[in-house]
Write a protein that holds these residues in place. Structure first.
Motif, PDB file in Angstrom:
ATOM      1  N   GLU A 117       0.817  -1.212   0.000  1.00  0.00           N
ATOM      2  CA  GLU A 117       0.000   0.000   0.000  1.00  0.00           C
ATOM      3  C   GLU A 117       0.857   1.271   0.000  1.00  0.00           C
ATOM      4  OE1 GLU A 117      -3.089  -0.088  -0.479  1.00  0.00           O
ATOM      5  OE2 GLU A 117      -3.486  -2.226  -0.116  1.00  0.00           O
ATOM      6  N   LEU A 118       1.981   1.244   0.697  1.00  0.00           N
ATOM      7  CA  LEU A 118       2.783   2.452   0.898  1.00  0.00           C
ATOM      8  C   LEU A 118       3.566   2.876  -0.331  1.00  0.00           C
ATOM      9  CD1 LEU A 118       4.028   4.635   2.733  1.00  0.00           C
ATOM     10  CD2 LEU A 118       5.707   2.910   3.470  1.00  0.00           C
ATOM     11  N   TYR A 119       4.281   1.947  -0.968  1.00  0.00           N
ATOM     12  CA  TYR A 119       5.286   2.365  -1.944  1.00  0.00           C
ATOM     13  C   TYR A 119       4.732   2.879  -3.265  1.00  0.00           C
ATOM     14  CZ  TYR A 119       8.627   1.118   1.502  1.00  0.00           C
ATOM     15  OH  TYR A 119       9.346   1.101   2.672  1.00  0.00           O
ATOM     16  N   PRO A 120       3.578   2.418  -3.766  1.00  0.00           N
ATOM     17  CA  PRO A 120       3.013   3.108  -4.940  1.00  0.00           C
ATOM     18  C   PRO A 120       2.720   4.577  -4.676  1.00  0.00           C
ATOM     19  CG  PRO A 120       2.007   0.947  -4.696  1.00  0.00           C
ATOM     20  CD  PRO A 120       2.831   1.182  -3.458  1.00  0.00           C
ATOM     21  N   LEU A 121       2.319   4.915  -3.450  1.00  0.00           N
ATOM     22  CA  LEU A 121       2.043   6.310  -3.103  1.00  0.00           C
ATOM     23  C   LEU A 121       3.336   7.121  -3.030  1.00  0.00           C
ATOM     24  CD1 LEU A 121      -0.650   5.731  -0.340  1.00  0.00           C
ATOM     25  CD2 LEU A 121      -1.029   6.484  -2.702  1.00  0.00           C
ATOM     26  N   ILE A 122       4.422   6.481  -2.606  1.00  0.00           N
ATOM     27  CA  ILE A 122       5.715   7.173  -2.572  1.00  0.00           C
ATOM     28  C   ILE A 122       6.249   7.387  -3.989  1.00  0.00           C
ATOM     29  CG2 ILE A 122       8.135   6.869  -1.872  1.00  0.00           C
ATOM     30  CD1 ILE A 122       7.110   5.858   0.790  1.00  0.00           C
ATOM     31  N   VAL A 123       5.999   6.432  -4.885  1.00  0.00           N
ATOM     32  CA  VAL A 123       6.352   6.620  -6.299  1.00  0.00           C
ATOM     33  C   VAL A 123       5.612   7.825  -6.867  1.00  0.00           C
ATOM     34  CG1 VAL A 123       6.101   5.615  -8.608  1.00  0.00           C
ATOM     35  CG2 VAL A 123       7.008   4.226  -6.739  1.00  0.00           C
ATOM     36  N   GLU A 124       4.343   7.984  -6.509  1.00  0.00           N
ATOM     37  CA  GLU A 124       3.556   9.122  -6.989  1.00  0.00           C
ATOM     38  C   GLU A 124       4.160  10.452  -6.556  1.00  0.00           C
ATOM     39  OE1 GLU A 124      -0.506   8.743  -5.805  1.00  0.00           O
ATOM     40  OE2 GLU A 124      -0.834   6.898  -6.945  1.00  0.00           O
ATOM     41  N   LYS A 125       4.943  10.453  -5.492  1.00  0.00           N
ATOM     42  CA  LYS A 125       5.568  11.671  -4.982  1.00  0.00           C
ATOM     43  C   LYS A 125       6.927  11.941  -5.630  1.00  0.00           C
ATOM     44  CE  LYS A 125       3.091  11.644  -0.634  1.00  0.00           C
ATOM     45  NZ  LYS A 125       2.313  12.864  -1.015  1.00  0.00           N
ATOM     46  N   GLY A 126       7.256  11.170  -6.677  1.00  0.00           N
ATOM     47  CA  GLY A 126       8.456  11.454  -7.446  1.00  0.00           C
ATOM     48  C   GLY A 126       9.670  10.625  -7.080  1.00  0.00           C
ATOM     49  N   TYR A 127       9.489   9.589  -6.259  1.00  0.00           N
ATOM     50  CA  TYR A 127      10.595   8.719  -5.866  1.00  0.00           C
ATOM     51  C   TYR A 127      10.649   7.489  -6.787  1.00  0.00           C
ATOM     52  CZ  TYR A 127      11.410  11.207  -1.463  1.00  0.00           C
ATOM     53  OH  TYR A 127      11.722  12.144  -0.513  1.00  0.00           O
ATOM     54  N   ARG A 128      11.830   6.976  -6.962  1.00  0.00           N
ATOM     55  CA  ARG A 128      11.992   5.661  -7.585  1.00  0.00           C
ATOM     56  C   ARG A 128      12.101   4.640  -6.456  1.00  0.00           C
ATOM     57  NH1 ARG A 128      17.381   3.367 -10.726  1.00  0.00           N
ATOM     58  NH2 ARG A 128      16.608   1.224 -11.015  1.00  0.00           N
ATOM     59  N   VAL A 129      11.351   3.545  -6.545  1.00  0.00           N
ATOM     60  CA  VAL A 129      11.324   2.556  -5.473  1.00  0.00           C
ATOM     61  C   VAL A 129      11.509   1.156  -6.037  1.00  0.00           C
ATOM     62  CG1 VAL A 129       9.984   1.527  -3.596  1.00  0.00           C
ATOM     63  CG2 VAL A 129       9.783   3.980  -4.059  1.00  0.00           C
ATOM     64  N   THR A 130      12.430   0.410  -5.437  1.00  0.00           N
ATOM     65  CA  THR A 130      12.578  -1.025  -5.711  1.00  0.00           C
ATOM     66  C   THR A 130      12.307  -1.795  -4.430  1.00  0.00           C
ATOM     67  OG1 THR A 130      14.207  -0.729  -7.479  1.00  0.00           O
ATOM     68  CG2 THR A 130      14.167  -2.871  -6.371  1.00  0.00           C
ATOM     69  N   VAL A 131      11.401  -2.749  -4.494  1.00  0.00           N
ATOM     70  CA  VAL A 131      11.130  -3.643  -3.363  1.00  0.00           C
ATOM     71  C   VAL A 131      11.793  -4.980  -3.642  1.00  0.00           C
ATOM     72  CG1 VAL A 131       9.359  -4.894  -2.076  1.00  0.00           C
ATOM     73  CG2 VAL A 131       8.975  -2.510  -2.721  1.00  0.00           C
ATOM     74  N   ALA A 132      12.710  -5.393  -2.764  1.00  0.00           N
ATOM     75  CA  ALA A 132      13.371  -6.689  -2.900  1.00  0.00           C
ATOM     76  C   ALA A 132      12.498  -7.766  -2.266  1.00  0.00           C
ATOM     77  CB  ALA A 132      14.738  -6.654  -2.222  1.00  0.00           C
ATOM     78  N   GLY A 133      11.994  -8.668  -3.077  1.00  0.00           N
ATOM     79  CA  GLY A 133      11.188  -9.778  -2.570  1.00  0.00           C
ATOM     80  C   GLY A 133      12.002 -11.055  -2.508  1.00  0.00           C
ATOM     81  N   ARG A 134      11.504 -12.013  -1.759  1.00  0.00           N
ATOM     82  CA  ARG A 134      12.180 -13.304  -1.658  1.00  0.00           C
ATOM     83  C   ARG A 134      11.698 -14.207  -2.793  1.00  0.00           C
ATOM     84  NH1 ARG A 134      11.302 -13.770   4.918  1.00  0.00           N
ATOM     85  NH2 ARG A 134      11.976 -11.614   5.298  1.00  0.00           N
ATOM     86  N   LYS A 135      12.632 -14.674  -3.579  1.00  0.00           N
ATOM     87  CA  LYS A 135      12.328 -15.357  -4.828  1.00  0.00           C
ATOM     88  C   LYS A 135      11.315 -16.493  -4.682  1.00  0.00           C
ATOM     89  CE  LYS A 135      14.920 -16.207  -9.043  1.00  0.00           C
ATOM     90  NZ  LYS A 135      16.284 -16.332  -9.617  1.00  0.00           N
ATOM     91  N   PRO A 136      11.385 -17.332  -3.634  1.00  0.00           N
ATOM     92  CA  PRO A 136      10.412 -18.424  -3.529  1.00  0.00           C
ATOM     93  C   PRO A 136       8.957 -17.968  -3.427  1.00  0.00           C
ATOM     94  CG  PRO A 136      12.287 -18.807  -2.068  1.00  0.00           C
ATOM     95  CD  PRO A 136      12.417 -17.412  -2.577  1.00  0.00           C
ATOM     96  N   TYR A 137       8.723 -16.722  -2.988  1.00  0.00           N
ATOM     97  CA  TYR A 137       7.352 -16.221  -2.829  1.00  0.00           C
ATOM     98  C   TYR A 137       6.850 -15.503  -4.079  1.00  0.00           C
ATOM     99  CZ  TYR A 137       8.129 -17.113   2.135  1.00  0.00           C
ATOM    100  OH  TYR A 137       8.401 -17.711   3.345  1.00  0.00           O
ATOM    101  N   LEU A 138       7.757 -15.074  -4.952  1.00  0.00           N
ATOM    102  CA  LEU A 138       7.365 -14.298  -6.135  1.00  0.00           C
ATOM    103  C   LEU A 138       7.180 -15.238  -7.316  1.00  0.00           C
ATOM    104  CD1 LEU A 138       9.770 -11.259  -5.647  1.00  0.00           C
ATOM    105  CD2 LEU A 138       7.367 -11.438  -4.995  1.00  0.00           C
ATOM    106  N   THR A 139       6.103 -15.963  -7.291  1.00  0.00           N
ATOM    107  CA  THR A 139       5.878 -17.024  -8.280  1.00  0.00           C
ATOM    108  C   THR A 139       5.247 -16.521  -9.571  1.00  0.00           C
ATOM    109  OG1 THR A 139       3.755 -17.507  -7.218  1.00  0.00           O
ATOM    110  CG2 THR A 139       5.661 -18.793  -6.492  1.00  0.00           C
ATOM    111  N   SER A 140       4.693 -15.311  -9.568  1.00  0.00           N
ATOM    112  CA  SER A 140       3.996 -14.810 -10.765  1.00  0.00           C
ATOM    113  C   SER A 140       4.951 -14.287 -11.826  1.00  0.00           C
ATOM    114  CB  SER A 140       3.024 -13.683 -10.375  1.00  0.00           C
ATOM    115  OG  SER A 140       3.740 -12.522  -9.976  1.00  0.00           O
TER     116      SER A 140
END
Length: 369
Positions: free
Chosen positions: A25-48
């Motif tokens: 919920e938080l980081y898309p709103l921070i992107v809207e404020k002009g920031y670049r954001v990368t979220v590091a996820g754990r590979k076994p959970y990012l199946t899509s």
């Protein structure tokens, strides 16, 4: 453009969990404020295979499997990624990942640490793990440029233990559009308004076995108990809980659900119960309030901080008090004035846009030194 790298979460957008919801919920709103954001996820959970969501970059980072080594290995590799990708700031969530805040500072990174609560108090951890988590809290508070606490009780605990003030920025929640559909409810054999709902991971500190015991003592007459959730890693506790659910026709387990399925179980519940022994600031409770549901929660500090009416609390760990309060709320429907008060409260105190603005201010202060 300021570049923020995020670690400490298993991933977004469809990975269940409190920190995961917070980051989603938080980081898309921070992107809207002009920031670049990368979220590091754990590979076994990012199946899509999804690598971008609402302007946020999602970076799958390899880690070992298992309850103990997964977090620390993932955080170590994520911080190296932060350094190699020349991010301006790394935001570390939770006390376990914060163990590596000194490494981030050694690499010259600006560090913001968010404490979601003293995880070493959770029953699932053994003695060594609790010591490591305490060290993580110490490292996060001591070495970070800025510290965020998601509740006043966490702020007070950090201040008492480390003599350092943190910025209190609560979890948030959106006011939902309630579902009028009942297809999923029909498929799991429950009727609108005729079930008690718990939304939680299957870990001991959530108190789901206590809720099950209390519910069986209630004169429920056609009302069922629905557990929406499961365990990240199978344990003896989660297996026993699932076995008990399978044996009882009045108790339903949905597993992890999101989207319309979760919307339906929230929209039509007769009572929401959170019997936790430990919480930071429970998003599931805020979500239940946003739906205008009658709620019943344990009287731990994080829940008391929300400021519900007295009858909405039961004595933590007391199965008889929990049973009596469930019976009371099943027999006494919630009035519309209380429902409206909940939703106004949510809009004012737990608004994600306000939370994003407060977080950006913390980033500015951290980068300004």
């Amino acid at each position: 453009m300021t570049y923020v790298f995020v670690t400490g979460t298993r991933g977004i957008p469809d990975v269940p969990g409190g920190i995961e919801t917070h980051c989603r919920e938080l980081y898309p709103l921070i992107v809207e404020k002009g920031y670049r954001v990368t979220v590091a996820g754990r590979k076994p959970y990012l199946t899509s295979g999804q690598t971008r969501w609402k302007g946020v970059d999602i970076l799958p980072v390899w880690t070992v499997s298992g309850q103990y080594g997964e977090t620390i290995v993932h955080t170590f590799l994520s911080i190296l990624k932060t350094w190699s990708m020349k991010a301006d700031l790394v935001h570390i969530h939770a006390v376990g990942p914060a163990l590596l805040a000194p490494l981030a500072k050694l690499l010259g990174l600006t560090v913001v640490f968010t404490s979601h609560g003293p995880d070493y108090r959770k029953n699932k951890w053994g003695r060594l793990a609790r010591v490591v988590l305490r060290c993580g809290e110490y490292a996060g508070v001591t070495f970070s440029d800025q510290v965020i606490a998601i509740s006043n009780s966490i702020h007070d605990q950090i201040l008492a233990a480390y003599k350092r003030k943190s910025r209190v920025i609560h979890n948030g929640v959106h006011l939902p559009r309630r579902s009028v559909q009942t297809g999923f409810l029909n498929s799991i054999g429950v009727r609108p308004g005729r079930y008690v709902l718990a939304v939680a991971r299957f870990v001991p500190e959530k108190g789901l076995d206590l809720l099950m015991d209390a519910f069986r003592r209630v004169e429920h007459k056609g009302i069922k108990l629905v557990f929406a959730g499961d365990a990240d890693h199978g344990t003896g506790y989660s297996r026993q809980l699932n076995q008990a659910i399978a044996r009882d026709p009045d108790i339903v387990g949905t597993g992890y659900i999101t989207g319309e399925k979760l919307n339906q179980v929230y929209s039509h519940a007769g009572l929401f119960v959170l019997p936790s022994f430990h919480e930071g600031l429970p998003i599931a409770l805020l979500e239940a309030m946003s739906y205008g549901l009658p709620v019943l929660v344990s009287d731990i500090p994080a829940n008391l901080e929300v400021g519900l009416a007295r009858e909405r609390y039961f004595t933590c760990g007391d199965v008889n008090d929990l049973k009596e309060k469930i019976q009371y709320h099943l027999d006494k429907p919630m009035d519309m004035a209380e429902t409206s008060r909940y939703q106004t409260w949510i809009q004012q105190k737990y608004n994600w846009k306000s939370i994003a603005e407060q977080t950006v201010k913390v980033y500015e202060n951290a980068l300004a030194g």
